[in-house]
Every structure is written in structure tokens, then in C-alpha cells.
Design a protein around this motif. Structure first.
Motif, PDB file in Angstrom:
ATOM      1  N   GLN A   5      42.508  81.427  89.707  1.00 29.45           N
ATOM      2  CA  GLN A   5      41.077  81.650  89.872  1.00 29.45           C
ATOM      3  C   GLN A   5      40.819  82.007  91.334  1.00 29.45           C
ATOM      4  O   GLN A   5      41.225  81.267  92.226  1.00 29.45           O
ATOM      5  N   PRO A   6      40.151  83.140  91.613  1.00 33.63           N
ATOM      6  CA  PRO A   6      39.951  83.549  93.011  1.00 33.63           C
ATOM      7  C   PRO A   6      39.109  82.544  93.793  1.00 33.63           C
ATOM      8  O   PRO A   6      38.189  81.923  93.261  1.00 33.63           O
ATOM      9  N   GLN A   7      39.444  82.431  95.065  1.00 34.28           N
ATOM     10  CA  GLN A   7      38.707  81.545  95.964  1.00 34.28           C
ATOM     11  C   GLN A   7      38.784  82.124  97.369  1.00 34.28           C
ATOM     12  O   GLN A   7      39.827  82.646  97.780  1.00 34.28           O
ATOM     13  N   ASP A   8      37.681  82.060  98.124  1.00 34.21           N
ATOM     14  CA  ASP A   8      37.715  82.591  99.484  1.00 34.21           C
ATOM     15  C   ASP A   8      38.301  81.563 100.439  1.00 34.21           C
ATOM     16  O   ASP A   8      38.442  80.373 100.109  1.00 34.21           O
ATOM     17  N   LEU A   9      38.639  82.006 101.644  1.00 36.35           N
ATOM     18  CA  LEU A   9      39.347  81.154 102.592  1.00 36.35           C
ATOM     19  C   LEU A   9      38.489  79.992 103.074  1.00 36.35           C
ATOM     20  O   LEU A   9      38.992  78.876 103.263  1.00 36.35           O
TER      21      LEU A   9
END
Length: 764
Positions: A487-491
Motif C-alpha cells: 500500500q503506497p505511503q509517503d515519506l
């Protein structure tokens, strides 16, 4: 049971077949050893250097495409590639087969499987149904042949969710080996997840926009201060198909976190506004304004809703600063300034507010000194890598990236395997395809390590990916779309995830820093050069009426001098620093004293002019000109042997600064003239000239006066004599013009035509 299975037409699963074959090989090994004669290096003799490959190395098999990269139920797996016969004989009856190995358990098995070469009878799995075999009648030596295999996924006998090793082999016969055998094999990975997972790994993928420095400290003298570039190579990266153009185009459709060097933005924006390029000893107009403008516009649209991380301006080398530059005064100040300038640059050009809270050392290698330097510039998060932040325990899974390391600082530890998955040359299609499949395999096995323990993983790839590497990374991320097992996640979100309590939080010792990386660092001399340059900038700035025209381009050049991109390019880095300092010296030399010849003073007082020239396009102020005499016979305003006067000159003008002097005796005095800033710092080179004092005494004046009186009396006498002669002629009756006598013989000799003596004569 086996017979019943065969009668019913059922085939055992790949895992069961694998176990059964392994057992058979183990039981039959002694018998095979007696029946098979395998030539050894000793019996065959020394191989000739040009000996052709044999056995399963005879044919080179490349897997150029594997689609879909992560199939689901109902898909048809299509594998295409190329066969190249590297042997010395034609291959007859070649058959290309697909082989599916057992499910791999864990990330370590994926690593081990990637190292396998060649074909091992009995250990490698059987080919799938002959129905999907591709046949080639003849494959001559040295000839390449393309192939495509298409197999429904449900014919692969895949068991539970996981990663399977996938092989493509070619079998055939040659004149020397008339029996059928495997002559070539290539392997890849097939990730398989038939059902959606309730637990997904949160994946953060950094997408770096970084380039090496291309802008000099030099600008033209026009109002816009047109920048000068070292070359036009940046335009090639921005043009369609170029590295940076591809990074923006590919990243626009991917769930990534943009990590940007503000220097790149400033450089491209400068190009878009008009620029020049060095060409030998001159410059020529840059021709790629439109390309730069298009790239900036495209990036602005892409990052409107995305997360942007701004590195310090110029992407300074944190490790070099920590290990070589921290002890040089001013270095940490430059880093802090680079952070401030970086944030404002990104916000100005991209119209988004970036996060400046992250530091990214080279390859994520950290030690206490690097962490200290990073935090001194305002960062509270350090992007490290797991091969540097090694786990000390026996965790059976990969822990979450965020780790508290003390002092309010968080290390965001990127996964080493995933971060290096796209290193190396990926120009060949088979290398790119393998990199994608291995990346997918690692992410899936990572997710299955602890399915009930949802983790947050960060991928920090190489700083400046090539075009081929960027395209490969994009393919891998696109294959993960649909929230399969990630699942995409930002830094920023990844840095705020609750840390794993079992993960190590100990920063590696300085001695653990990789020697290879340490050898690439900027030397201490680099930071000493930067200090020298900054000192000259500070001195120059104080006298300028428009200091920003100098401070900004030179400040940016100083930041670029510390760039991470100089690693491995020490000579180029030195040349860049030298060029910055040389140009600065040229500029400061535009404000100078005009050479003065020797001066002769006649009398007790006089004025000495000294000319200061300003060739800059802007005015200078807050300068003083100091004259100093080495002899008391020459004083300035009776105040002593030294005097100072302020200097203020407009751009492109000169000023004559006049000093009043007083003399007390005949003779010579050596005078030194030098410019200083208001705080007493010397500016430019000093100039010396000689003043000759020649005082006129009263006796000499009397002699001169007597001589002048005699000349006057002689003139009166001559005039009276001529008047009487004219009157006499008139009385005698002469009506014509009187005869004019010739001019009297001069009392002095003719004036010398020789040039006057050297030096200036300054009268009272």
C-alpha cells in the motif's frame, strides 16, 4: 496413491514433485555415480581460452518480457525472449519449455535462487505440459532466435500465495551429443497472490530529482544577470527521452515521494530565462530555453498534490562534511544556509511547501558524526539503509523503517535489498525484466514474513538513476498497483509510524563506515578552499552597492562545491572550486588603483592625486584609500606620515582622490597607497610611488627676481631705441613703410626638444 493419481490424469503440485525428485536423487546418487562418467578438469586437460561453452551453457537464454509481472487467476502468462547458440555446432530439434520450481520460503531463498546458474538434472523441476512447448527445427551456431511462450496461469499448478522460481530452458541435440539434453536455461521469479491480503505492507518509494552541478558562479553584466553554464549537458537530460524528462514523466503516474535537489530547479529555471554556455575562453548563447521551460511546467503540474522533500541546496555531502569538513570554520554554516536556500527555492519555483526535515547521506550509510551534522542543519529525520543499520537481534522479519535514535531524531531505515534492486546497467531487456521480478518477489516474501504484523518499508534507490533504471523502477511500481500486497505511503507518514520495539536503534560506530565510501569523500582541502572563497566574498560584499548581484551566485556556487555528486570525480571538483575562486578574484580586481608614476613636489605644500578605478557595473562604497609615507619630510596635512580618505565610485567610473601634503626638507619619500574596507581589511594590492621634494629657497628666489628685473629693463631700452628711430625716419620725409629691423638675437639657447623627465610635477 501415485498410481491412482496417474490413472486419473492428475499431476502432483510443483512442491510435491520437487520433494519427490530430491528424494530420488538422494537415493540414486551412488548408482548414478557408478553409471555416469563426468569429465573433470584434470581428465579433460586445460581448456583453451576460446573453448566454446558446452552443456547447459551452450545456449544463452534471455528473458526479455514476462507479462503480467504479477499474474492473477484467469491470466495467461506470456514470456518472450531470445536464444543465442554460442556453441560450435548446429542444434537440431530445439524445444523451449517453461519450468516452475517450488514456492520459495523467505527473502533469503529469493537471494539464493537468484544466484543459481546452469541446469542440474533431478534438482531442477520438470517442464510443464508439452502442449506449451515451442519447437525450433534448427538453431545454427552463432545465430539468435526469438521466442514467445504463452501459458494459462491455471496450468502452472501454483499452490498457495508466494514466490515461485520460473525457468525457461531450451533442449536439443547436436552432432557431438545426439541425445536430447538441456542446452540452456534462464531463471526469474513469479509472484503469485490468488486472494487479496487483509494485511498489506506500506511501501514508500523515493523518487529523486538530482543532477550534478552545471552552473558556474559567473553571470553576465546585464540587468537579468544571465547565468553562465559550464556546458549544455543538462539540456540533454531535460529533452524528450532524457533522464530527467523520463523521471518526471514516469513519476507523474506513480505513488512516489519526490526528493529534489533545489539546485536542479534553480539551474533549469535559469536556463528557461536565458543562459550562456562556456566555449573555450568565451561564452555562447544557450539554445535550450524552451526545453527547460517545458520541464519546469511539467514538474509543477506533477507535484501539485504530491509530497516533496527538499534537500539542502546543491545536495551537500553530509558524510564528507562530518569526516573532513566539520573542523574547518564556516562549513556547518554553509550547510545551514543551503537548507534555508533550498526550501525557499523549491517553494518559489514549484509553488508547493516542501518538507525540509530529512537528511539523506550517501547510500544511507550513517555514523554518529553524520547524524550530528544532519541535525545541525535542522533535520530531525535521517534516511539510513539497513545494510548500515544492521539488526543485532534475530528478528524473523524485516522491521518497520522508523527508528528513534535519541535526541528527538528518527532514522528512517530504507530496505537494502529493495533499494539496490535497480543498481547496475539495465539497458538490456532481460536485466530489466529480472530486476522487476526480483523486486516483486522480495516485496511479496517480505509481506508474508509476518502477515499479522503490518509494517512500513522505505525504498531509497540510487540518487541519479539512469533512464533505463528509472523505466525499470516504474514498471515494478506499476506491477504493484491495485494494492496487491503493498500500500503506497509517503515519506513523511512513514517517519511517523510507530517504531518496531524489537528493531535496533543503535547508530553504527564511525569505524563501521564503509571504507569504499570514505575513500570517495571530498578532502579537507576542499573545505579549506571553500573557506578561502567565502572570506573573499565577505570582503567584497561590504563595498558593493548591490551586494546581492554577487552574494547570490557565489553563495550558490559555494553550496555546489560541497555536492554529493562530486564523489569519484575529485579532479572535476577541484577544477570547479578553482574556477569559482578565480572568477571572484577577477571581479574584485575590477576595483583597483591606477599605477602612478613618481611625483615631484615644488614648495612646502601640494596636493597628490591618486586614481581609483571601478570597472564593475555597480557602484562601490565603504572603501578608504590609505597613503603612507616612509619619511617625515613628507607629511599629510601636518598630521603625520599616514592619511585616509573615503572612496565612493559609480559603476564604470574612476575617482581621483586628492591628498594634501606638507614638506619640511628636500629629498625623496616612498609612498604606499592601498585600499581598505571600513573595518580595516586590506582590499586589493598595494601600490608604491616615489615623491621627490624640491623646495625653492629665498636666495634662489632673489636671484630669479633679479634676472627678471634685468630682462624687463632691457626690453624698455629696446622699445625706446626703436621709437626714436621711427621718429627720425618720419622727419626725413620718407612716406613709405618703415624698414623693420630683424628680431634681436635671443639671450637664451633654443628650447630642448628632448622629452621631459619621468614623473609628475605637482606645483603649489
Amino acid at each position: 496413491m501415485a498410481q491412482a493419481a496417474d490413472i486419473q490424469g492428475m499431476r502432483p503440485s510443483p512442491a510435491r514433485r520437487w520433494l519427490r525428485r530430491t528424494a530420488s536423487v538422494a537415493l540414486g546418487a551412488p548408482l548414478l555415480a557408478g553409471l555416469l562418467v563426468v569429465p573433470t578438469a584434470g581428465s579433460a586437460g586445460a581448456a583453451a581460452p576460446d573453448k566454446a561453452p558446452t552443456g547447459s551453457s551452450t545456449v544463452d537464454v534471455s528473458l526479455d518480457t514476462l507479462s503480467p509481472a504479477a499474474p492473477v487467476k484467469g491470466d495467461t502468462l506470456t514470456v518472450s525472449g531470445t536464444l543465442t547458440n554460442k556453441g560450435r555446432q548446429t542444434i537440431d530439434g530445439a524445444e523451449i519449455d517453461l519450468r516452475v520450481g517450488p514456492r520459495l520460503s523467505g527473502r533469503g531463498e529469493v537471494d539464493d535462487a537468484a544466484k543459481r546458474k546452469g541446469y542440474t538434472p533431478g534438482a531442477d523441476p520438470d517442464a510443464i505440459d508439452d502442449k506449451y512447448t515451442v519447437k525450433i527445427a534448427k538453431l545454427p551456431k552463432g545465430i539468435s532466435q526469438n521466442f514467445t511462450l504463452a501459458v494459462p496461469v491455471d496450468k502452472l499448478d501454483l499452490d498457495a500465495s508466494g514466490v515461485y522460481q520460473l525457468g525457461v530452458s531450451v533442449s536439443g541435440r547436436t552432432a557431438a551429443a545426439p541425445f536430447k539434453q538441456v542446452l540452456g536455461i534462464e531463471r526469474s521469479f513469479l509472484p503469485w497472490q490468488p486472494e487479496e491480503s487483509d494485511k498489506r505492507t506500506k511501501l514508500t518509494f523515493l523518487w529523486p530529482l538530482i543532477a550534478s552541478p552545471h552552473v558556474t558562479a559567473e553571470t553576465r553584466s546585464d540587468e537579468q544577470q544571465t547565468p553562465v553554464f559550464t556546458d549544455d549537458a543538462l539540456a540533454e537530460e531535460l529533452a524528450p527521452g532524457g533522464r530527467l524528462q523520463q523521471m518526471v514523466a514516469l513519476g507523474s503516474r506513480l505513488p512516489v515521494t519526490w526528493v529534489i535537489d533545489p539546485d536542479l530547479l534553480a539551474s533549469v529555471a535559469a536556463m528557461a530565462g536565458g543562459y550562456e554556455v562556456k566555449s573555450g575562453d568565451t561564452t555562447v548563447p544557450g539554445k535550450n530555453r524552451a526545453v527547460a521551460g517545458q520541464w519546469i511546467t511539467a514538474l509543477q503540474k506533477v507535484v501539485e498534490d504530491g509530497k516533496v522533500i527538499a534537500l539542502p541546496f546543491g545536495d551537500p555531502d553530509l558524510a564528507s562534511i562530518a569526516h573532513r569538513g566539520k573542523g574547518v570554520s564556516g562549513t556547518l554554516s554553509h550547510l545551514q544556509n543551503a537548507s534555508t536556500v533550498g526550501a525557499s527555492t523549491v517553494e518559489t519555483i514549484l509553488h508547493v511547501k516542501p518538507s525540509t526535515d530529512f537528511a539523506w547521506p550517501v547510500q544511507g550509510a550513517v555514523d554518529p558524526g553524520i547524524v550530528d551534522v544532519a541535525t545541525s542543519a535542522g533535520a530531525h529525520h535521517v534516511i539510513a539503509r539497513s545494510d548500515s543499520f544492521k539488526e543485532t537481534g534475530s528478528l524473523p522479519y524485516t522491521p518497520t523503517a522508523a527508528r528513534p535514535i535519541g535526541g528527538g531524531t528518527t532514522a528512517v531505515v530504507a530496505d537494502h535489498r529493495l533499494s539496490t534492486a535497480f543498481d547496475g546497467s539495465l539497458l538490456r531487456a532481460d536485466a530489466s525484466t529480472l530486476a522487476v521480478q526480483k523486486f516483486l518477489a522480495q516485496t511479496l516474501t517480505l509481506n508474508e514474513q509476518a502477515p499479522d504484523n503490518e509494517r512500513s518499508i522505505v525504498v531509497a534507490p540510487q540518487r541519479m538513476p539512469t533512464t533505463a533504471q528509472a523505466q525499470t523502477m516504474a514498471r515494478a511500481l506499476e506491477a504493484l498497483s491495485g494494492n496487491r500486497w503493498t500500500q503506497p505511503q509517503d515519506l513523511v507518514a512513514a517517519s511517523e509510524v510507530k517504531p518496531d520495539p524489537l528493531a535496533t536503534t543503535k547508530v553504527p560506530r564511525a569505524s563501521a563506515y564503509p571504507k569504499k565510501l570514505r575513500n570517495q569523500e571530498l578532502p579537507t582541502q576542499a573545505f579549506q578552499d571553500i573557506r578561502t572563497t567565502q572570506g573573499s566574498i565577505d570582503s567584497f560584499e561590504t563595498i558593493l552597492t548591490q551586494p546581492e548581484r554577487v552574494v547570490t551566485p557565489f553563495g550558490n556556487a559555494v553550496n555546489r562545491s560541497m555536492s554529493t555528486s562530486w564523489r569519484g570525480r575529485s579532479l572535476e571538483a577541484q577544477a570547479y572550486r578553482d574556477a569559482v575562486l578565480t572568477y571572484l578574484k577577477d571581479l574584485t580586481g575590477e576595483v583597483q588603483l591606477i599605477d602612478k608614476s613618481d611625483v615631484t613636489l615644488s614648495g612646502r605644500s601640494a596636493t597628490i592625486p591618486v586614481t581609483v578605478q571601478n570597472k564593475l557595473v555597480q557602484g562601490v562604497d565603504r572603501l578608504v584609500l590609505r597613503l603612507k609615507s616612509d619619511n617625515i619630510r613628507l607629511k599629510f596635512n601636518d598630521d603625520g606620515t599616514m592619511a585616509e580618505l573615503p572612496v565612493r565610485i559609480g559603476g564604470g567610473h574612476s575617482q581621483s582622490v586628492k591628498f594634501d601634503t606638507a614638506t619640511s626638507a628636500n629629498g625623496r619619500a616612498q609612498v604606499t597607497a592601498r585600499l581598505f574596507t571600513e573595518d580595516g581589511t586590506p582590499y586589493g594590492e598595494e601600490m608604491t610611488f616615489t615623491v621627490k621634494v624640491s623646495e625653492v629657497t629665498p636666495t634662489v628666489l632673489l636671484v630669479i627676481a633679479g634676472g627678471l628685473l634685468l630682462l624687463v629693463l632691457a626690453g624698455v631700452r629696446m622699445y625706446s631705441h626703436r621709437k626714436r628711430a621711427v621718429a627720425s625716419d618720419t622727419a626725413n620725409g620718407d612716406g613709405g613703410e618703415p624698414e623693420q629691423p630683424s628680431d634681436p638675437t635671443p639671450d637664451t639657447g633654443p628650447e630642448s626638444g628632448a622629452p621631459s623627465g619621468t614623473g609628475e610635477k605637482v606645483d603649489r
